[in-house]
Design a protein around this motif. Structure first.
Motif, mmCIF file in Angstrom:
data_model
loop_
_atom_site.group_PDB
_atom_site.id
_atom_site.type_symbol
_atom_site.label_atom_id
_atom_site.label_comp_id
_atom_site.label_asym_id
_atom_site.label_seq_id
_atom_site.Cartn_x
_atom_site.Cartn_y
_atom_site.Cartn_z
ATOM 1 N N GLU A 148 0.848 -1.197 0.000
ATOM 2 C CA GLU A 148 0.000 0.000 0.000
ATOM 3 C C GLU A 148 0.878 1.239 0.000
ATOM 4 O OE1 GLU A 148 -2.704 2.199 3.218
ATOM 5 O OE2 GLU A 148 -3.551 0.259 2.618
ATOM 6 N N LEU A 149 0.636 2.102 -0.982
ATOM 7 C CA LEU A 149 1.416 3.326 -1.164
ATOM 8 C C LEU A 149 0.530 4.544 -0.944
ATOM 9 C CD1 LEU A 149 3.178 2.104 -4.414
ATOM 10 C CD2 LEU A 149 4.139 2.107 -2.110
ATOM 11 N N ALA A 173 0.379 -3.449 -6.265
ATOM 12 C CA ALA A 173 0.643 -2.099 -5.766
ATOM 13 C C ALA A 173 -0.687 -1.363 -5.646
ATOM 14 C CB ALA A 173 1.578 -1.350 -6.705
ATOM 15 N N VAL A 174 -1.001 -0.878 -4.453
ATOM 16 C CA VAL A 174 -2.300 -0.258 -4.186
ATOM 17 C C VAL A 174 -2.116 1.143 -3.633
ATOM 18 C CG1 VAL A 174 -4.502 -0.497 -2.982
ATOM 19 C CG2 VAL A 174 -3.193 -2.536 -3.576
ATOM 20 N N ALA A 175 -2.724 2.128 -4.274
ATOM 21 C CA ALA A 175 -2.781 3.463 -3.682
ATOM 22 C C ALA A 175 -3.766 3.443 -2.522
ATOM 23 C CB ALA A 175 -3.220 4.485 -4.729
ATOM 24 N N GLU A 176 -3.467 4.176 -1.459
ATOM 25 C CA GLU A 176 -4.321 4.130 -0.269
ATOM 26 C C GLU A 176 -5.766 4.548 -0.563
ATOM 27 O OE1 GLU A 176 -2.824 6.882 2.642
ATOM 28 O OE2 GLU A 176 -2.483 8.456 1.161
ATOM 29 N N GLY A 177 -5.961 5.346 -1.617
ATOM 30 C CA GLY A 177 -7.306 5.795 -1.952
ATOM 31 C C GLY A 177 -8.025 4.940 -2.972
ATOM 32 N N ALA A 178 -7.402 3.849 -3.432
ATOM 33 C CA ALA A 178 -8.059 2.962 -4.398
ATOM 34 C C ALA A 178 -9.248 2.274 -3.739
ATOM 35 C CB ALA A 178 -7.066 1.929 -4.921
ATOM 36 N N MET A 179 -10.323 2.106 -4.494
ATOM 37 C CA MET A 179 -11.546 1.548 -3.916
ATOM 38 C C MET A 179 -12.170 0.501 -4.827
ATOM 39 S SD MET A 179 -13.826 4.595 -2.264
ATOM 40 C CE MET A 179 -13.389 5.359 -0.689
ATOM 41 N N ALA A 234 -14.450 4.489 6.686
ATOM 42 C CA ALA A 234 -14.730 3.054 6.622
ATOM 43 C C ALA A 234 -13.796 2.358 5.643
ATOM 44 C CB ALA A 234 -16.180 2.827 6.212
ATOM 45 N N HIS A 235 -13.286 3.124 4.664
ATOM 46 C CA HIS A 235 -12.418 2.541 3.646
ATOM 47 C C HIS A 235 -11.001 2.286 4.166
ATOM 48 C CE1 HIS A 235 -10.530 1.756 -0.205
ATOM 49 N NE2 HIS A 235 -9.673 2.730 0.020
ATOM 50 N N ARG A 236 -10.600 2.977 5.201
ATOM 51 C CA ARG A 236 -9.235 2.830 5.714
ATOM 52 C C ARG A 236 -8.976 1.395 6.157
ATOM 53 N NH1 ARG A 236 -8.983 8.430 9.309
ATOM 54 N NH2 ARG A 236 -8.941 9.858 7.521
ATOM 55 N N THR A 271 -8.519 -1.100 4.120
ATOM 56 C CA THR A 271 -9.122 -2.100 3.246
ATOM 57 C C THR A 271 -8.094 -2.921 2.481
ATOM 58 O OG1 THR A 271 -9.429 -0.365 1.579
ATOM 59 C CG2 THR A 271 -11.322 -0.912 2.959
ATOM 60 N N SER A 272 -6.815 -2.553 2.541
ATOM 61 C CA SER A 272 -5.794 -3.423 1.949
ATOM 62 C C SER A 272 -5.794 -4.778 2.650
ATOM 63 C CB SER A 272 -4.408 -2.773 2.042
ATOM 64 O OG SER A 272 -4.309 -1.679 1.166
ATOM 65 N N LEU A 273 -6.057 -4.753 3.948
ATOM 66 C CA LEU A 273 -6.136 -6.008 4.706
ATOM 67 C C LEU A 273 -7.355 -6.822 4.270
ATOM 68 C CD1 LEU A 273 -5.217 -4.638 8.254
ATOM 69 C CD2 LEU A 273 -3.747 -5.928 6.699
ATOM 70 N N ALA A 274 -8.475 -6.133 4.042
ATOM 71 C CA ALA A 274 -9.674 -6.829 3.563
ATOM 72 C C ALA A 274 -9.443 -7.382 2.161
ATOM 73 C CB ALA A 274 -10.863 -5.864 3.566
ATOM 74 N N LEU A 275 -8.741 -6.613 1.333
ATOM 75 C CA LEU A 275 -8.420 -7.076 -0.014
ATOM 76 C C LEU A 275 -7.561 -8.333 0.048
ATOM 77 C CD1 LEU A 275 -8.332 -6.746 -3.103
ATOM 78 C CD2 LEU A 275 -6.389 -5.182 -2.791
ATOM 79 N N ALA A 276 -6.589 -8.348 0.967
ATOM 80 C CA ALA A 276 -5.725 -9.519 1.114
ATOM 81 C C ALA A 276 -6.535 -10.767 1.448
ATOM 82 C CB ALA A 276 -4.673 -9.253 2.193
ATOM 83 N N GLU A 277 -7.500 -10.618 2.339
ATOM 84 C CA GLU A 277 -8.333 -11.763 2.723
ATOM 85 C C GLU A 277 -9.128 -12.293 1.526
ATOM 86 O OE1 GLU A 277 -10.789 -10.513 5.925
ATOM 87 O OE2 GLU A 277 -9.146 -10.352 7.384
ATOM 88 N N LYS A 278 -9.667 -11.373 0.721
ATOM 89 C CA LYS A 278 -10.456 -11.789 -0.440
ATOM 90 C C LYS A 278 -9.587 -12.464 -1.499
ATOM 91 C CE LYS A 278 -13.890 -8.148 0.280
ATOM 92 N NZ LYS A 278 -14.433 -6.858 -0.204
ATOM 93 N N LEU A 279 -8.390 -11.932 -1.719
ATOM 94 C CA LEU A 279 -7.500 -12.536 -2.714
ATOM 95 C C LEU A 279 -7.015 -13.906 -2.252
ATOM 96 C CD1 LEU A 279 -5.328 -9.504 -3.942
ATOM 97 C CD2 LEU A 279 -7.493 -10.393 -4.849
#
Length: 374
Positions: free
Chosen positions: A176-177, A228-234, A271-273, A275-283
Motif C-alpha cells: 500500500e502506497l 501495488a495499491v494506492a491508499e485511496g483505491a476503492m 470506513a475505507h481505511r 481495506t488493503s487487509l480486507a483485499l488480502a483476505e479476499k485474494l
C-alpha cells in the motif's frame, strides 16, 4: 529604496526537497536581491502565533541534502485553526502579524491544502507566492512537485524488494502506497517495480478481476503476484457510494444539508481505511495463495531528497524569488516543460491533478500486461 522583507514557511505533510527549496529561494532572495528573509515556524500556526527567525547564509548552509523541513510544519487551516480548544478564523491575526513584521511578501511551500490557505491569505490582501510540494504529484498545472521523485524511488525500491519475498514464499504481496486522491505514486512505482496489478483511485476495481488475473498467472506457472495499491483505491461498489455522497455535497440546497452530506462522505472514507487487509483476505480466499500486506506509510516521505528533487526545488525556489522581484503575486510557481510558469492560485487552489484514465503511463502498464483491476 527600503530593503524588502520576505516571509517563508512550510506547511502540510513533510516531503524530500523542502529544505532545498528554502535554500534555493533564500540564497536568491539574500544573495541576488539583498532582501531580509524571515522563516516562520510550524507552518500557518507559526504565522498566526508570530513565531519566526531571520534566515541568513549560515542558517541556509548545509540544508540542501537534508530531509524534512528545518522550519517545521503543521496542517492548520487559516480560517479554522484550533486555538484554546475551539476553531477560530485566524486570517485577521495573520494579516496583523504580516503587517507588524513589515513583510512585502509571503512564500508558502506546500501541497493542495497549502495552496488553498495561500489563496485565502491572498484574498485578504497579502502578497503570496506558492511553491508546489507533494509526494502525490497531484497539484494541477505543474508537471511535477518536489518530493515526488524521491518518494517514487523509495516506493519502487520497496516493490523491488517485496518481489523476492513474494517469489520465495509463493505469496501474494500487497504493498500500500500513499495517494489518497490521485494515483501517480502507486502507478509510477508499480510500473517501475514490475507490479502485476496496480490499483489507483481513478480506476475503481473489481476484486474478481484481480483474482482472475492472479489465477491466470498461476495457470502460466507463476506462483506469486505483487499488487501495488494506492491508499485511496476503492472497489467499484465503495467508489459508487462515495461518488453519490460527493454529489449530494455539490447539490446541497442548504448549509445544513451540505453538512450532513459531508459527514456521509467522511464516514465512507473512514470506513475505507485499512481495506488493503480486507483485499488480502479476499485474494487469499479466491486464489488459494497466502496474501500479505506491507504499508509503507511515512517511509515514503522521509530521508534525503534525490538529485531530481534537489534540482526541481532549487529551480522553483529561485523562480519564486524572481516572481516577487517582478511584482507577481497570488501565483503558484509551476514546473512546466524545461522551465517554470506562474499560474494564478485560482487555478491551483482546491484543484486535484488526477491521473487521466487514458494517460500514457496507464497505457504502458496495460501494454506490458499489468492489470488495473477494471
Amino acid at each position: 529604496m527600503a530593503k524588502k522583507r520576505i516571509g517563508i514557511l512550510t506547511a502540510g505533510g513533510d516531503a524530500p526537497g523542502l529544505n532545498a527549496a528554502i535554500r534555493g529561494f533564500g540564497k536568491a532572495a539574500i544573495g541576488k536581491y539583498g532582501w531580509t528573509l524571515l522563516g516562520f515556524r510550524d507552518g500557518m500556526r507559526g504565522l498566526a502565533e508570530n513565531r519566526y527567525v531571520e534566515l541568513d547564509r549560515s542558517i541556509l548552509s548545509g540544508i540542501l541534502t537534508t530531509g524534512g523541513t528545518m522550519l517545521g510544519t503543521s496542517r492548520d487551516k487559516v480560517h479554522r485553526m484550533m486555538v484554546d480548544g475551539e476553531r477560530r478564523d485566524m486570517i485577521p491575526t495573520i494579516v496583523e502579524n504580516y503587517e507588524e513584521a513589515k513583510l512585502d511578501a509571503l512564500v508558502c511551500l506546500g501541497g493542495g491544502g497549502t495552496a488553498k490557505n495561500a489563496h485565502r491569505l491572498a484574498e485578504a490582501g497579502l502578497n503570496v507566492v506558492h511553491l508546489p510540494k507533494t509526494i502525490d504529484n497531484d497539484i494541477l498545472h505543474t508537471d511535477s512537485s518536489f518530493g515526488f521523485s524521491t518518494a517514487l524511488e523509495i516506493a519502487t525500491e520497496a516493490v523491488d524488494r517485496l518481489h523476492s519475498t513474494a517469489h520465495s514464499h509463493h505469496r501474494i504481496i500487497i504493498v500500500e502506497l500513499m495517494g489518497h486522491r490521485a494515483g501517480w505514486l502507486a502507478l509510477g512505482a508499480g510500473i517501475a517495480g514490475g507490479a502485476d496489478v496496480i490499483l489507483i483511485p481513478e480506476i475503481p476495481y473489481h476484486v474478481e478481476s484481480v483474482i482472475d488475473m492472479i489465477k491466470r498467472r498461476q495457470a502460466r506457472g507463476s506462483t506469486f503476484s505483487v499488487v501495488a495499491v494506492a491508499e485511496g483505491a476503492m472497489p467499484i461498489e465503495e467508489a459508487q457510494q462515495l461518488e453519490y455522497a460527493r454529489s449530494l455535497v455539490k447539490d446541497a440546497s442548504s448549509p445544513e444539508a451540505k453538512a450532513i452530506a459531508k459527514k456521509s462522505v467522511k464516514e465512507i472514507e473512514n470506513a475505507h481505511r485499512g481495506t488493503s487487509l480486507a483485499l488480502a483476505e479476499k485474494l487469499e480466499a479466491g486464489t488459494g495463495l497466502e496474501a500479505r500486506v506491507t504499508i509503507l506509510g511515512h517511509v515514503q516521505r522521509g530521508g534525503t531528497p534525490n538529485g531530481a528533487d534537489r534540482l526541481l526545488a532549487t529551480r522553483l525556489g529561485v523562480a519564486g524569488a524572481d516572481a516577487i522581484h517582478d511584482g507577481h503575486f497570488h501565483v503558484t510557481v509551476a514546473d512546466r516543460g524545461e522551465g517554470t510558469e506562474l499560474v494564478d492560485l485560482d487555478e491551483t487552489a482546491g484543484k486535484v491533478k488526477y491521473v487521466p484514465t487514458d494517460h500514457e503511463w496507464i497505457r504502458a502498464a496495460r501494454d506490458v500486461g499489468t492489470a488495473m483491476g477494471d
